[in-house]
Design an enzyme around this catalytic site. Sequence first.
Site, PDB file in Angstrom:
ATOM      1  N   LYS A 122     -13.755   0.336 -29.065  1.00 24.08           N
ATOM      2  CA  LYS A 122     -13.337   0.537 -27.688  1.00 24.08           C
ATOM      3  C   LYS A 122     -14.517   0.868 -26.774  1.00 24.08           C
ATOM      4  O   LYS A 122     -14.670   0.302 -25.702  1.00 24.08           O
ATOM      5  CB  LYS A 122     -12.335   1.698 -27.702  1.00 24.08           C
ATOM      6  CG  LYS A 122     -11.678   1.984 -26.426  1.00 24.08           C
ATOM      7  CD  LYS A 122     -10.733   3.139 -26.626  1.00 24.08           C
ATOM      8  CE  LYS A 122     -11.523   4.396 -26.909  1.00 24.08           C
ATOM      9  NZ  LYS A 122     -10.741   5.620 -26.782  1.00 24.08           N
ATOM     10  N   THR A 123     -15.352   1.777 -27.249  1.00 28.88           N
ATOM     11  CA  THR A 123     -16.469   2.212 -26.413  1.00 28.88           C
ATOM     12  C   THR A 123     -17.427   1.060 -26.125  1.00 28.88           C
ATOM     13  O   THR A 123     -17.904   0.922 -25.003  1.00 28.88           O
ATOM     14  CB  THR A 123     -17.224   3.365 -27.098  1.00 28.88           C
ATOM     15  OG1 THR A 123     -16.274   4.194 -27.738  1.00 28.88           O
ATOM     16  CG2 THR A 123     -18.003   4.157 -26.098  1.00 28.88           C
ATOM     17  N   ASP A 180     -10.633   5.336 -19.404  1.00 28.93           N
ATOM     18  CA  ASP A 180     -10.648   5.454 -20.857  1.00 28.93           C
ATOM     19  C   ASP A 180      -9.556   6.439 -21.291  1.00 28.93           C
ATOM     20  O   ASP A 180      -9.142   7.288 -20.511  1.00 28.93           O
ATOM     21  CB  ASP A 180     -12.028   5.958 -21.299  1.00 28.93           C
ATOM     22  CG  ASP A 180     -12.248   5.740 -22.779  1.00 28.93           C
ATOM     23  OD1 ASP A 180     -11.442   5.020 -23.398  1.00 28.93           O
ATOM     24  OD2 ASP A 180     -13.226   6.294 -23.320  1.00 28.93           O
ATOM     25  N   GLU A 181      -9.111   6.348 -22.511  1.00 33.48           N
ATOM     26  CA  GLU A 181      -8.082   7.250 -23.055  1.00 33.48           C
ATOM     27  C   GLU A 181      -6.870   7.307 -22.114  1.00 33.48           C
ATOM     28  O   GLU A 181      -6.356   8.379 -21.802  1.00 33.48           O
ATOM     29  CB  GLU A 181      -8.636   8.675 -23.253  1.00 33.48           C
ATOM     30  CG  GLU A 181      -9.929   8.768 -24.038  1.00 33.48           C
ATOM     31  CD  GLU A 181      -9.737   8.590 -25.546  1.00 33.48           C
ATOM     32  OE1 GLU A 181      -8.635   8.208 -25.971  1.00 33.48           O
ATOM     33  OE2 GLU A 181     -10.714   8.828 -26.280  1.00 33.48           O
ATOM     34  N   GLN A 192      -2.587   7.459 -30.221  1.00 38.49           N
ATOM     35  CA  GLN A 192      -3.470   8.622 -30.204  1.00 38.49           C
ATOM     36  C   GLN A 192      -3.170   9.544 -29.034  1.00 38.49           C
ATOM     37  O   GLN A 192      -4.007  10.349 -28.630  1.00 38.49           O
ATOM     38  CB  GLN A 192      -4.926   8.179 -30.159  1.00 38.49           C
ATOM     39  CG  GLN A 192      -5.364   7.470 -31.423  1.00 38.49           C
ATOM     40  CD  GLN A 192      -6.853   7.164 -31.437  1.00 38.49           C
ATOM     41  OE1 GLN A 192      -7.681   8.052 -31.406  1.00 38.49           O
ATOM     42  NE2 GLN A 192      -7.176   5.887 -31.453  1.00 38.49           N
ATOM     43  N   ARG A 194     -10.317   9.469 -38.243  1.00 37.61           N
ATOM     44  CA  ARG A 194     -11.708   9.888 -37.993  1.00 37.61           C
ATOM     45  C   ARG A 194     -12.596   9.555 -39.181  1.00 37.61           C
ATOM     46  O   ARG A 194     -13.813   9.560 -39.092  1.00 37.61           O
ATOM     47  CB  ARG A 194     -11.824  11.403 -37.734  1.00 37.61           C
ATOM     48  CG  ARG A 194     -11.092  11.994 -36.535  1.00 37.61           C
ATOM     49  CD  ARG A 194     -11.358  11.261 -35.278  1.00 37.61           C
ATOM     50  NE  ARG A 194     -10.294  10.281 -35.063  1.00 37.61           N
ATOM     51  CZ  ARG A 194     -10.383   9.289 -34.188  1.00 37.61           C
ATOM     52  NH1 ARG A 194     -11.457   9.141 -33.457  1.00 37.61           N
ATOM     53  NH2 ARG A 194      -9.387   8.422 -34.044  1.00 37.61           N
TER      54      ARG A 194
END
Length: 662
Positions: A28-29, A214-215, A245, A602
């Site tokens: 994503k980043t 983002d998020e 998430q 993670r």
Amino acid sequence: MDLNAAQLEAVKTLSGPLLVLAGAGTGKTQVVTHRIAELIRHRTPPGRILAVTFTNKAAKEMQQRAAARLGRRLKEKPEISTFHSLSVRILRRHIRQLGYPTAFTIYDRADQQSVARSVLREIKVADAVIRPADLINQIGRWKTASIRPRQAAAIAETDKEHLAAVAYRRYQNALKAVGAVDFDDLLLCTEELFRRFPKIRRQEAGRFDHLLIDEYQDTNGSQYRIVKALAAGHRNLCVVGDDDQSIYGWRGAEVTHILGFKKDWPDAKIIRLEVNYRSTREIIAWANRLIAFNKLRHVKVLRTTVRGEKPRILQLQDETTEAETVVGEISARIRTKRRRPRDFAILCRTNEQPRAFEMELRRAKIPYVLFGGMSFFDRKEVRDVLAYLKLLANPRDEVSLLRVINTPPRGIGQTTVARLTQFAVAQARPVWDILPGAAKHGGIAPAATDAIKQFQSLIAAYRKRAKSEPLARLVAELIHQIGYRNELARLYPNPNDQESRWASVEELINAVGSYAASAQRPTLLGFLQEATITSRDDDRQRESQLEHNAVALMTLHSAKGLEFPEVYLVGMEEGLLPHKRSIADGSDVDEERRLCYVGVTRAQRRLTLTLALSRRKWGKPRPTQPSRFLYEITGQADNPNYKAAGKPKKSRSRKRIARPPG
DNA sequence: GACTCGAGTCCCGCC
DNA sequence: GACTCGAGTC
């Protein structure tokens, strides 16, 4: 890394609304930073791009990545910030329109607590009826839903809600009277500004041509409306997120925003990223199986190719054994597997859990860094000094005034302070304003009157100097003049404590210095505003320690966005994960499951889930039940979502994780 | 009114 | 285990 087809499409779709549904670890980043670079390559001036991230840490990281991609040639930079710093910047320009002084102070949670406490005391509500912390949470929920005190009173049903609504009104008046806003107000005021003043909205929205969020799954109501207001004109809105998430429902985040994006922007393009580059097939299989138990979601199935070892579940006797075992393993793997401390993370549900692990890590002499919990800005000595600074910036700031008026002790005792606040309340004026005439009111001892006079002229003098003199030097002098070092010596006879406390004071002075060096027009208030909104995650010490080489010890919430080769997800017990409050509240076990999902995803190479068969709670060891998520993640529980779709039933056996006899 | 003492409650997560 | 609150005691 080369981009895959979906990522490339997300990067190349430069205009119109776009939703990137990015599963955990799907790059994503990279997509966001590539996209920023692509926009600039297509001649968008960098300054016309606004990217909003969830935390300051994420913003800083993105700034660095973007800078690395773009090289250092650019004069202008894309604006990358959080909702809160964006709001602060907007409010600095316009908050006066809402009847606030331009020099507004931001109250953090501790400040909010003390306002809440005094409000509850005023309306004679005991802590047992409404705890200050609960009141603040309730007010926060109202605020993110854009509910004002009057509306809150109207919709309140129970007695408790009515009381809370009354307290809300007083709380809000108290803040406004001293020119303070809390975190929710930052967003709420921005939203209100845009709603009431279309010209301001156009002006602020017109500063950018492209907006990236983002998020997005964690945006709350205010943030959602701010995004809409900013993107309505150009419609170049790209939101990135993963509904699986979404873990901040408790502070107003609504998954519906990401689930309903297409409704708001019917011409929106949706791109799914499902190829996971982070974890092994075995870890992803567990993650997929777990999250499939949630009902309300965009169905995504993460794919990956790397094979690895199967995740493990360890049942330990109690929380001490849990800590010993985990730390023992980490220690062994550092010795024999050439792992470094920074390759490990221990993830917990609550802030209380790390304690046992800290002790073990210290004993094993393994460097670690603890996230969350007490931050630098929560320390007493730092708060004391900050309160002085807040008072210099805004003498009407009641919370700060009352904190420092007798710190260090200068002969203004409890009785005097109580009298002063009584006078102030009676005259409906800030305490600061009545200090000069305090003697006239009677009931205050002559010695105290003198002390008040001195205190008042001290603050007034430094206030004047703050307008022209270098800030760091001024702060150092103030600390010296009030004799704060002696005060620390008096409070903490142990020289080690003394040293470390004084070190934080010095660090704070340094922070003022580096702010003054980097800001365009440094002011005390600017420093305080920045410090308040970045306090939690901008802890330079921790960052550098982690980079240096330390085991990460943190809550699941603060682990969002991070990755580690080896992850220990500890305390997999009913009541802890899912947390008992979420079970009691009824519906929100799904959010706990997402939290567990965040933890599982993670892990890059190796994942270990642990549970203790008994855990000390409130002093006594109590037996525990294995978390329901353990049954779900290992395929030992029926998934109602699958059953409806006619998928084969999974084994119902619960024996594998059941408590051993005895 | 100041004090002791035992019962009852408690901290979930954070920008 | 730590804290608060209220009843009971001086």
